[in-house]
Design a protein around this motif. Structure first.
Motif, short mmCIF file in Angstrom:
data_model
loop_
_atom_site.label_atom_id
_atom_site.label_comp_id
_atom_site.label_asym_id
_atom_site.label_seq_id
_atom_site.Cartn_x
_atom_site.Cartn_y
_atom_site.Cartn_z
N PHE A 262 115.34 60.17 51.96
CA PHE A 262 114.08 60.84 52.29
C PHE A 262 113.39 60.09 53.41
CE2 PHE A 262 112.90 57.79 48.98
CZ PHE A 262 111.78 57.18 49.52
N CYS B 132 99.83 64.16 46.64
CA CYS B 132 101.06 64.10 47.44
C CYS B 132 101.10 65.14 48.55
CB CYS B 132 102.28 64.26 46.55
SG CYS B 132 102.48 62.90 45.37
N ASP B 133 101.53 64.71 49.72
CA ASP B 133 101.78 65.61 50.84
C ASP B 133 103.19 66.17 50.76
OD1 ASP B 133 99.25 65.08 52.41
OD2 ASP B 133 100.04 63.05 52.26
N GLU B 134 104.14 65.30 50.43
CA GLU B 134 105.52 65.72 50.21
C GLU B 134 106.00 65.09 48.91
OE1 GLU B 134 108.36 65.66 53.39
OE2 GLU B 134 106.79 65.52 54.91
N PHE C 289 103.91 60.18 49.82
CA PHE C 289 105.20 60.78 49.46
C PHE C 289 105.44 60.51 47.98
CE2 PHE C 289 109.69 61.21 48.87
CZ PHE C 289 110.07 62.21 49.76
N SER D 67 113.19 68.69 47.50
CA SER D 67 112.24 67.88 48.28
C SER D 67 111.59 68.73 49.35
CB SER D 67 112.96 66.68 48.93
OG SER D 67 113.92 67.12 49.87
N GLY D 68 110.43 68.26 49.81
CA GLY D 68 109.69 68.95 50.86
C GLY D 68 108.21 68.89 50.58
N THR D 69 107.43 69.64 51.35
CA THR D 69 106.00 69.73 51.08
C THR D 69 105.78 70.51 49.79
OG1 THR D 69 105.69 71.79 52.30
CG2 THR D 69 105.51 69.72 53.56
N GLN E 19 100.56 59.43 55.04
CA GLN E 19 101.12 60.40 54.12
C GLN E 19 101.35 59.78 52.76
OE1 GLN E 19 105.43 61.35 54.34
NE2 GLN E 19 104.82 63.48 54.59
#
Length: 246
Positions: free
Chosen positions: A27, A204-206, A35, A218-220, A33
């Protein structure tokens, strides 16, 4: 700020043979950010964070933090991170000030820089009223503030937080969440391991969802919800890992 590349940790079980606590974890986490690593207990979150922080040596793969490879530049990686867990211990016989000064010295800070930094942290974390009391006499919430200040005493650009609210009362848990929000706003890269869905939604942003040592999504948050046609990350999680998860 963080690029994990196929991080794998394999152990040998005398009865079951080899097993992978973390299996090909990859990742990217960026500056400013949060995560999230989301998974149930035993999914591989802590193993992954311990490899990132150089506590554990990966069996395969590597990671680069703040430009430093965990295999080739472990000392530089450690200087670039602040690491916090729910069971981080402080020395009861030290005062809060002495504890922070101690951790500052461990990071190679000069005496003058340590004293100045502790004064800054005392104001930022509202420690002034109790910073000179022995840690053994502090409340749980006060200890939590000292512990969080310890994480950033050397101004690391990366924060690694492993289940930081587990076992905390509601007020101490809120202190942690506010700390994470401030850290993101100030440009830190924050990796947050949790199994608490509300923390993921709020902070969390991602996110990477981990199950049995592997990243299964996984991802936004928005992109993950859209792919699975759900309004909450909790519903996505149970769809992926099964309703029987504990």
């Amino acid at each position: 700020m963080i690029e994990a590349k196929g991080l794998t940790k394999q152990y040998e079980d005398k009865k079951k043979g080899p097993f992978r606590a973390a299996d090909n974890i990859s990742f990217t986490a960026r500056k400013g950010q949060v995560f999230g690593l989301l998974g149930r207990n035993g999914a591989g979150k802590t193993t992954t964070l311990r490899m990132l922080s150089t506590i554990l040596m990966p069996t395969e793969g590597t990671a680069v933090l703040n430009g430093f490879d965990i295999l080739e530049n472990a000392a530089d990686v450690r200087r670039s991170i602040g690491f916090h867990t729910s069971d981080t211990k402080l020395y009861d016989r030290l005062t809060g000030r002495e504890a922070l000064e101690f951790y500052g010295r461990l990071q190679g800070m000069t005496e003058a820089d340590v004293r100045a930094r502790v004064q800054e942290l005392a104001a930022e974390f509202k420690l002034v009223e109790f910073i000179d009391n022995r840690i053994a006499k502090l409340s749980g919430g006060q200890k939590q503030r000292i512990s969080l200040a310890r994480v950033v005493v050397h101004r690391p650009p990366i924060l690694i937080l492993d289940e930081p609210t587990v076992g905390l009362d509601i007020m101490a848990a809120r202190e942690v969440m506010l700390f994470v929000q401030r850290s993101r706003a100030s440009g830190h890269c924050v990796v947050l391991s949790t199994h608490i869905m509300a923390e993921v939604e709020k902070l969390c942003d991602e996110v990477a969802i981990i199950e049995k040592g592997r990243v299964i999504e996984s991802g936004t948050l928005g992109a993950i919800k859209e792919r699975h046609k759900e309004n909450e990350i909790e519903e996505v999680f149970f769809k992926l890992v099964g309703e029987g998860v504990q």
